[in-house]
Write a protein that holds these residues in place. Structure first.
Motif, PDB file in Angstrom:
ATOM      1  N   ASP A   1      17.981 -24.598   3.616  1.00 29.18           N
ATOM      2  CA  ASP A   1      19.044 -25.520   3.242  1.00 29.18           C
ATOM      3  C   ASP A   1      18.383 -26.890   3.128  1.00 29.18           C
ATOM      4  O   ASP A   1      18.081 -27.529   4.126  1.00 29.18           O
TER       5      ASP A   1
ATOM      6  N   ASN B   1      19.679 -29.551   1.551  1.00 26.50           N
ATOM      7  CA  ASN B   1      20.662 -30.638   1.524  1.00 26.50           C
ATOM      8  C   ASN B   1      20.408 -31.625   0.390  1.00 26.50           C
ATOM      9  O   ASN B   1      20.726 -32.812   0.507  1.00 26.50           O
TER      10      ASN B   1
ATOM     11  N   HIS C   1      26.858 -23.756  -2.023  1.00 30.03           N
ATOM     12  CA  HIS C   1      27.561 -24.426  -0.925  1.00 30.03           C
ATOM     13  C   HIS C   1      29.039 -24.538  -1.214  1.00 30.03           C
ATOM     14  O   HIS C   1      29.439 -24.966  -2.301  1.00 30.03           O
TER      15      HIS C   1
ATOM     16  N   ASP D   1      20.784 -25.070  -1.494  1.00 30.76           N
ATOM     17  CA  ASP D   1      19.914 -24.080  -0.840  1.00 30.76           C
ATOM     18  C   ASP D   1      18.996 -23.478  -1.905  1.00 30.76           C
ATOM     19  O   ASP D   1      19.445 -23.195  -3.029  1.00 30.76           O
TER      20      ASP D   1
ATOM     21  N   HIS E   1      27.838 -21.987   3.551  1.00 34.00           N
ATOM     22  CA  HIS E   1      26.742 -21.727   2.619  1.00 34.00           C
ATOM     23  C   HIS E   1      26.751 -20.257   2.242  1.00 34.00           C
ATOM     24  O   HIS E   1      27.058 -19.395   3.074  1.00 34.00           O
TER      25      HIS E   1
END
Length: 359
Positions: A256, A258, A309, A324, A349
């Motif tokens: 992940d 972000n 997400h 991701d 997720h």
């Protein structure tokens, strides 16, 4: 004229203040975690675990499981203002989500599982070891496990936490692991006390010996969020790139991150959600250097099949972004990949699945 002298109480006051500061600094240090830049991660793997073979196809599942909290919550950090009403999931939600996560793993039947947001001894999830719960529920199918904390404190004095935290990166494998290493990532900006109690982001790396070939390295990471106003994300991406550049091939990374992949992905978000990101993504150096899934082109297409997400924020109300990814070493052959978009959602997720072919 008589000379003026300092009040007799001033030295005592200064000494007392210094002692108080020292006690508070010692308390903060005692309550928080202090990982080294590079250190061994926890690893368990029986000698009986099978070994990969050259030319073998390896299926990898990457998933941020949101500490098995499940759906139906809006946690305090799920909104930009930090005012989500929920602070912890119920025991019933965690038990249901554990069953759902295990069912997905059984159905996908991967060889290697890269998990983010696995709670181990956190008050919010009953101080359980979620890695052990998952491993036990899979009935011995994944005998090898590696794990490292990236948010750990005996007590976090945040008004929405006020308790013990233990959040980890965790990797499960059907095949033998011969090493596990934690690599620290640069920390988010802030005052010393906030930084001390905040996440210590990291990369978890494991190596798998390959009979008749070069060993496979698998990395998992969960990078910072809410880092606008400083260069944390750029520095974390640079650290990841340096790590990957120094790793012998073959390797694969999942995580992940972000971060959005492209300006088009940024432009598709509402202004309210754009506030989490920069228009020009800090992920660009990794995307320039390595192949990824989803790729830039896939993200730019706007195809919902590549969204990873599903925010808990009810004002978003739908899956809306790709943050991701898998990252692949140059020349590594891929045999298929997809985002598994379960409905109803299991985590905020979606799981990513890929198959790579060993040289």
């Amino acid at each position: 004229m008589p000379s003026r002298s300092r009040p007799h109480w001033l030295p005592r006051l200064l000494t007392g203040l210094l002692l108080l500061v020292g006690v508070l600094a010692g308390l903060v240090y005692a309550l928080t975690d202090h990982p080294k830049p590079v250190q061994a991660a926890d690893l368990t793997c029986p000698a009986s675990a099978p070994t990969l073979k050259a030319g073998q196809a390896v299926k990898v599942l990457n998933w941020n499981v949101q500490y098995l909290a499940g759906r139906g919550y809006v946690f305090f950090y799920d909104t930009l203002a930090g005012d989500g009403p929920d602070t912890r999931p119920s025991a019933e939600s965690v038990a249901r989500t554990l069953d759902e996560v295990v069912a997905v793993i059984r159905e996908e039947n991967p060889d290697l599982i890269l998990l983010q947001e696995v709670d181990r001894d956190s008050d919010r999830t009953g101080n359980a070891d979620q890695l052990k719960l998952i491993q036990d529920a899979l009935g011995g199918a994944y005998p090898c496990a590696a794990t490292t904390y990236y948010h750990r404190a005996t007590f976090v004095p945040h008004p929405k936490i006020m308790g013990r935290v233990g959040l980890s990166l965790s990797t499960l494998s059907r095949y033998r692991l011969d090493s596990a290493t934690r690599y620290a990532l640069p920390r988010i900006c802030g005052d010393p006390v906030t930084v001390a109690f905040n996440f210590k982001r990291a990369v978890l790396g494991v190596t798998l010996p390959v009979q008749g070939g070069e060993r496979l390295t698998a990395y998992s990471t969960h990078m910072d969020a809410f880092a606008q106003g400083c260069d944390t994300m750029r520095r974390q991406v640079a650290a990841v790139q340096t790590l990957l550049d120094g790793t012998a091939r073959p390797w694969v990374m999942g995580g992940d991150f972000n971060l959005l992949a492209t300006r088009a992905a940024y432009d598709r978000l509402r202004p309210r959600e754009q506030a989490y990101f920069n228009p020009d993504t800090e992920l660009a150096p990794l995307l320039d250097r390595f192949e990824t899934f989803p790729s830039r082109a896939q993200v730019d297409s706007g195809d919902p099949a590549f969204i990873t997400h599903y925010p808990n924020d009810p004002q978003v109300g739908k899956p809306d972004r790709t943050i991701d990814y898998f990252v692949y070493s140059p020349g590594l052959t891929r045999r298929g990949e997809r985002v598994r978009q379960d409905d109803p959602k299991i985590s905020d997720h979606y799981a990513l699945v890929t198959t790579v072919q060993l040289p």
